[in-house]
Design a protein around this motif. Structure first.
Motif, PDB file in Angstrom:
ATOM      1  N   LEU A  88      41.765  45.845  34.194  1.00  0.00           N
ATOM      2  CA  LEU A  88      41.494  45.016  35.369  1.00  0.00           C
ATOM      3  C   LEU A  88      40.336  45.596  36.176  1.00  0.00           C
ATOM      4  O   LEU A  88      39.506  44.861  36.714  1.00  0.00           O
ATOM      5  N   ARG A  89      40.262  46.928  36.258  1.00  0.00           N
ATOM      6  CA  ARG A  89      39.149  47.563  36.982  1.00  0.00           C
ATOM      7  C   ARG A  89      37.811  47.206  36.337  1.00  0.00           C
ATOM      8  O   ARG A  89      36.870  46.833  37.032  1.00  0.00           O
ATOM      9  N   THR A  90      37.731  47.362  35.033  1.00  0.00           N
ATOM     10  CA  THR A  90      36.442  47.092  34.387  1.00  0.00           C
ATOM     11  C   THR A  90      36.119  45.594  34.457  1.00  0.00           C
ATOM     12  O   THR A  90      34.966  45.213  34.595  1.00  0.00           O
ATOM     13  N   THR A  91      37.152  44.777  34.409  1.00  0.00           N
ATOM     14  CA  THR A  91      36.912  43.327  34.518  1.00  0.00           C
ATOM     15  C   THR A  91      36.388  42.976  35.915  1.00  0.00           C
ATOM     16  O   THR A  91      35.479  42.151  36.063  1.00  0.00           O
ATOM     17  N   ALA A  92      36.955  43.630  36.929  1.00  0.00           N
ATOM     18  CA  ALA A  92      36.470  43.399  38.299  1.00  0.00           C
ATOM     19  C   ALA A  92      35.004  43.799  38.408  1.00  0.00           C
ATOM     20  O   ALA A  92      34.217  43.133  39.108  1.00  0.00           O
ATOM     21  N   GLU A  93      34.619  44.871  37.700  1.00  0.00           N
ATOM     22  CA  GLU A  93      33.203  45.276  37.711  1.00  0.00           C
ATOM     23  C   GLU A  93      32.331  44.191  37.073  1.00  0.00           C
ATOM     24  O   GLU A  93      31.247  43.883  37.568  1.00  0.00           O
ATOM     25  N   HIS A  94      32.803  43.640  35.969  1.00  0.00           N
ATOM     26  CA  HIS A  94      32.039  42.552  35.337  1.00  0.00           C
ATOM     27  C   HIS A  94      31.879  41.379  36.306  1.00  0.00           C
ATOM     28  O   HIS A  94      30.805  40.765  36.385  1.00  0.00           O
ATOM     29  N   ALA A  95      32.960  41.054  37.018  1.00  0.00           N
ATOM     30  CA  ALA A  95      32.898  39.924  37.960  1.00  0.00           C
ATOM     31  C   ALA A  95      31.881  40.213  39.061  1.00  0.00           C
ATOM     32  O   ALA A  95      31.052  39.361  39.404  1.00  0.00           O
ATOM     33  N   ALA A  96      31.931  41.439  39.602  1.00  0.00           N
ATOM     34  CA  ALA A  96      30.989  41.791  40.674  1.00  0.00           C
ATOM     35  C   ALA A  96      29.560  41.814  40.143  1.00  0.00           C
ATOM     36  O   ALA A  96      28.621  41.402  40.838  1.00  0.00           O
ATOM     37  N   TRP A 103      42.270  35.478  42.065  1.00  0.00           N
ATOM     38  CA  TRP A 103      42.615  36.496  41.057  1.00  0.00           C
ATOM     39  C   TRP A 103      44.084  36.866  41.179  1.00  0.00           C
ATOM     40  O   TRP A 103      44.796  36.990  40.198  1.00  0.00           O
ATOM     41  N   ALA A 160      39.137  36.258  45.709  1.00  0.00           N
ATOM     42  CA  ALA A 160      40.055  37.395  45.531  1.00  0.00           C
ATOM     43  C   ALA A 160      41.498  36.908  45.457  1.00  0.00           C
ATOM     44  O   ALA A 160      42.288  37.355  44.614  1.00  0.00           O
ATOM     45  N   THR A 197      47.383  36.821  38.799  1.00  0.00           N
ATOM     46  CA  THR A 197      48.123  38.066  38.566  1.00  0.00           C
ATOM     47  C   THR A 197      49.609  37.879  38.895  1.00  0.00           C
ATOM     48  O   THR A 197      50.481  38.273  38.123  1.00  0.00           O
TER      49      THR A 197
END
Ligand SMILES: *Cc1c(COP(=O)(O)O)cnc(C)c1O
Length: 439
Positions: free
Chosen positions: A7-15, A91, A88, A95
């Motif tokens: 989820l962290r890396t996915t949030a980075e992709h989104a940002a 998301w 947000a 979840t």
């Protein structure tokens, strides 16, 4: 990789994607269907793939085929952006993954819907007792509201459509304006009312229904009015229509997909005069409220008819007994669905009443600026720019088509096209919280 890491890396992709919105071309850089199929398709995979690899491959391969619709330089169709708080919360909605059918298993989701119902009615200037349905878009909002309308006007004529259907029912008059949105026709079609059963009232040069030629009688009748014509943004005279419908006991439905939001802004509310006297209203949260897709809303001044049209029963689904426990599925054609009110709640909380008014007013101010600058540059503005829509022609229709295509391919901004009075025109719709004067 843990779920948390994923989820962290996915949030980075989104940002990372959002970071590109400032500079990227709005137009997709890849539109060749074979290239996209080659990148994204292939045979059904026999074996699974690590979730991180799935996400990374998706991010890598869709990018060229995406339109920067959430950017402040997208002006096609009527497309809202996504407010940060709403994105947000969206998301989290996925979840939390609540099936928002009944109160008992998911009270927070049900209460947030009810809270949003109250806030939305106040923002949109609608009667406080009205019921609400949280649906996918204005299309399903029409289905919901017109199902309630059909139930109500036929019940008043002594016919129970829930039990007996339409075969053998009393004649139903359905009146629409010539410039209604096509989703009204589809909603009616799904409800058993085909094209031959619809009476079309002519419109004036802005797309407003000619109320002066509309004659009603005692036949069970539904009148579909419009607040915000898709090209011009024009509003039907809802005050006159409400008078006429009240006099003849007709149901007045308002398509206010984006136009209903004029009620949220003091300077624009006059466009809707009389709208609170209608019987049902359909609108979108994914347009001017800037909630991510998909999010539509139906409101109904006759909650019993609304519920009679859309509630269903199954032995294993125990409905709430406490009247304060609102079961969301009573009000929508869908049974299982996402908790669509969470992002609406976040949007309204993050903006407040003043912020919603400002968002709507700013969008309209940008539209007026588009119109005056284009006119000064020699283009013809075809509409009275009363809201957030601008209808433009550059010389003739053929030349205008070429302008739209070339502007889209150039990629700085993205207007779309339409046919207006038989000739091609450019449509500009300002609907995104991100749009600045510089855009
Ligand atoms: C956008 C729009 C619709 C359809 O809304 P969806 O959210 O796409 O289903 C209906 N009527 C009007 C006036 C619209 O602008």
């Amino acid at each position: 990789m843990s779920e948390r890491e994923l989820l962290r890396t996915t949030a980075e992709h989104a940002a990372d994607f959002l970071d590109t919105l400032e500079t990227r071309s709005v137009d997709p850089s890849e539109r060749d269907v074979d290239v996209l199929h080659a990148a994204l398709g292939g045979p059904l995979p026999e074996d699974g793939l690590d979730p991180r690899a799935v996400v990374e491959s998706l991010v890598e391969h869709v990018d060229a085929g995406l339109n920067a619709m959430p950017s402040g330089r997208f002006f096609g169709f009527v497309i809202g952006g996504a407010l940060p708080a709403a994105l947000a919360a969206d998301w989290l909605t996925s979840t939390w993954d609540q099936n928002t059918g009944l109160y008992a298993p998911t009270p927070a989701a049900a209460v947030v819907e009810d809270v949003c119902r109250g806030w939305l009615l106040e923002l949109l200037g609608l009667p406080a007792h009205a019921s609400a349905a949280f649906v996918t878009g204005c299309q399903m909002a029409h289905v919901t509201a017109l199902a309630a309308a059909r139930h109500h006007v036929l019940a008043a004529a002594g016919w129970d459509v829930a039990r007996s259907g339409l075969a053998g029912a009393p004649r139903l008059r359905v009146v629409v304006g010539a410039k209604r949105h096509g989703t009204v026709d589809l909603a009616l079609r799904l409800l058993g009312i085909g094209g031959d059963g619809i009476e079309v009232v002519p419109c004036d040069d802005q797309g407003r229904m000619r109320v002066d030629v509309l004659k009603l009688d005692a036949t069970p009748t539904i009148v579909c009015a419009q607040a915000g014509e898709i090209n011009t943004g024009a509003f039907d005279d809802l005050d006159a229509l409400a008078d006429l419908c009240a006099e003849h006991g007709a149901w007045l439905h308002v398509d206010g997909a984006f136009g209903l939001w004029a009620a949220a802004a003091l300077s624009l509310r006059h466009l809707l005069r009389g709208h609170e006297r209608a019987d049902s209203w359909a609108t979108d949260a994914h347009k001017l409220l800037n909630v991510p897709y998909d999010s539509g809303l139906a409101f109904c001044a006759h909650p019993e008819s609304h519920r009679a049209a859309t509630s269903m029963h199954a032995d294993y689904l125990l409905h709430a007994e406490d009247p304060r426990h609102r079961d969301p599925s009573d009000w929508t054609p869908e049974l299982s669905r996402r908790a669509r009110a969470f992002p609406i709640y976040a949007a309204i909380r993050s903006l407040g009443r003043k912020g919603v008014a400002d968002l709507v007013e700013r969008s309209c101010a940008h539209a007026r600026r588009f119109a005056s600058a284009l006119e000064a540059g020699g283009a013809t503005i075809l509409n009275e720019v009363v809201l957030n829509q601008v209808l433009v022609r550059f010389g003739d229709g053929d030349y205008t088509r070429e302008v739209v295509e070339r502007v889209q391919r150039e990629g700085t901004c993205w207007p779309s096209g339409t046919s207006w009075e038989g000739e091609y025109a450019m449509r500009i719709s300002v609907c995104n919280w991100r749009t600045t004067d510089a855009d």
